[in-house]
Design a protein around this motif. Sequence first.
Motif, PDB file in Angstrom:
ATOM      1  N   GLY A 193      10.257  -0.139   3.950  1.00  0.00           N
ATOM      2  CA  GLY A 193      11.149  -1.257   4.212  1.00  0.00           C
ATOM      3  C   GLY A 193      11.020  -1.724   5.647  1.00  0.00           C
ATOM      4  O   GLY A 193      10.368  -1.082   6.483  1.00  0.00           O
ATOM      5  N   LEU A 194      11.637  -2.851   5.928  1.00  0.00           N
ATOM      6  CA  LEU A 194      11.617  -3.434   7.264  1.00  0.00           C
ATOM      7  C   LEU A 194      12.992  -3.331   7.875  1.00  0.00           C
ATOM      8  O   LEU A 194      14.004  -3.380   7.176  1.00  0.00           O
ATOM      9  CB  LEU A 194      11.231  -4.913   7.201  1.00  0.00           C
ATOM     10  N   SER A 195      13.052  -3.213   9.175  1.00  0.00           N
ATOM     11  CA  SER A 195      14.329  -3.264   9.873  1.00  0.00           C
ATOM     12  C   SER A 195      14.124  -3.940  11.225  1.00  0.00           C
ATOM     13  O   SER A 195      13.033  -3.960  11.777  1.00  0.00           O
ATOM     14  CB  SER A 195      14.925  -1.865  10.046  1.00  0.00           C
ATOM     15  N   MET A 247       0.831  -1.205   0.000  1.00  0.00           N
ATOM     16  CA  MET A 247       0.000   0.000   0.000  1.00  0.00           C
ATOM     17  C   MET A 247       0.866   1.256   0.000  1.00  0.00           C
ATOM     18  O   MET A 247       0.575   2.222  -0.717  1.00  0.00           O
ATOM     19  CB  MET A 247      -0.945   0.014   1.206  1.00  0.00           C
ATOM     20  N   ALA A 248       1.954   1.245   0.770  1.00  0.00           N
ATOM     21  CA  ALA A 248       2.856   2.396   0.778  1.00  0.00           C
ATOM     22  C   ALA A 248       3.413   2.635  -0.628  1.00  0.00           C
ATOM     23  O   ALA A 248       3.446   3.766  -1.107  1.00  0.00           O
ATOM     24  CB  ALA A 248       3.992   2.175   1.778  1.00  0.00           C
ATOM     25  N   SER A 249       3.818   1.558  -1.280  1.00  0.00           N
ATOM     26  CA  SER A 249       4.337   1.661  -2.647  1.00  0.00           C
ATOM     27  C   SER A 249       3.266   2.172  -3.600  1.00  0.00           C
ATOM     28  O   SER A 249       3.534   3.034  -4.450  1.00  0.00           O
ATOM     29  CB  SER A 249       4.850   0.301  -3.105  1.00  0.00           C
ATOM     30  N   ALA A 250       2.049   1.683  -3.474  1.00  0.00           N
ATOM     31  CA  ALA A 250       0.946   2.116  -4.334  1.00  0.00           C
ATOM     32  C   ALA A 250       0.652   3.603  -4.154  1.00  0.00           C
ATOM     33  O   ALA A 250       0.222   4.273  -5.091  1.00  0.00           O
ATOM     34  CB  ALA A 250      -0.303   1.288  -4.036  1.00  0.00           C
ATOM     35  N   LEU A 251       0.906   4.121  -2.971  1.00  0.00           N
ATOM     36  CA  LEU A 251       0.679   5.545  -2.693  1.00  0.00           C
ATOM     37  C   LEU A 251       1.898   6.403  -3.038  1.00  0.00           C
ATOM     38  O   LEU A 251       1.906   7.610  -2.798  1.00  0.00           O
ATOM     39  CB  LEU A 251       0.302   5.735  -1.219  1.00  0.00           C
ATOM     40  N   GLY A 300       8.469   6.329   3.972  1.00  0.00           N
ATOM     41  CA  GLY A 300       8.872   7.711   3.763  1.00  0.00           C
ATOM     42  C   GLY A 300       8.867   8.105   2.297  1.00  0.00           C
ATOM     43  O   GLY A 300       8.573   7.298   1.411  1.00  0.00           O
ATOM     44  N   THR A 301       9.205   9.355   2.060  1.00  0.00           N
ATOM     45  CA  THR A 301       9.271   9.888   0.712  1.00  0.00           C
ATOM     46  C   THR A 301      10.593   9.479   0.077  1.00  0.00           C
ATOM     47  O   THR A 301      11.645   9.570   0.705  1.00  0.00           O
ATOM     48  CB  THR A 301       9.165  11.427   0.749  1.00  0.00           C
ATOM     49  N   ILE A 302      10.539   9.058  -1.169  1.00  0.00           N
ATOM     50  CA  ILE A 302      11.745   8.662  -1.888  1.00  0.00           C
ATOM     51  C   ILE A 302      12.360   9.919  -2.504  1.00  0.00           C
ATOM     52  O   ILE A 302      11.716  10.610  -3.293  1.00  0.00           O
ATOM     53  CB  ILE A 302      11.420   7.634  -2.997  1.00  0.00           C
TER      54      ILE A 302
END
Length: 81
Positions: A29-31, A20-24, A60-62
Amino acid sequence: MPEQEKLISAGCAIQNILIMASALGFGSGLSSGKALYNQKMKELFLLKVKEEPLCFITIGTISAHNPNKQRPDASSYSSIF
């Protein structure tokens, strides 16, 4: 609910959040690491004795995109016999 089912459900939920984050239009990512299992961190998130953290989800914003990687041709590592 068995522990295995809880972990599978959590993994599915995490993947859905990342998708969903990518779609938006966000990066995600995971840590994890030692800090995740530190007693102070457990206290900060009010985790009970039997509760364990899985990971942090960063969204976050890329600011810059990584260049596309050259993908190998599938025939270079597979065959039909």
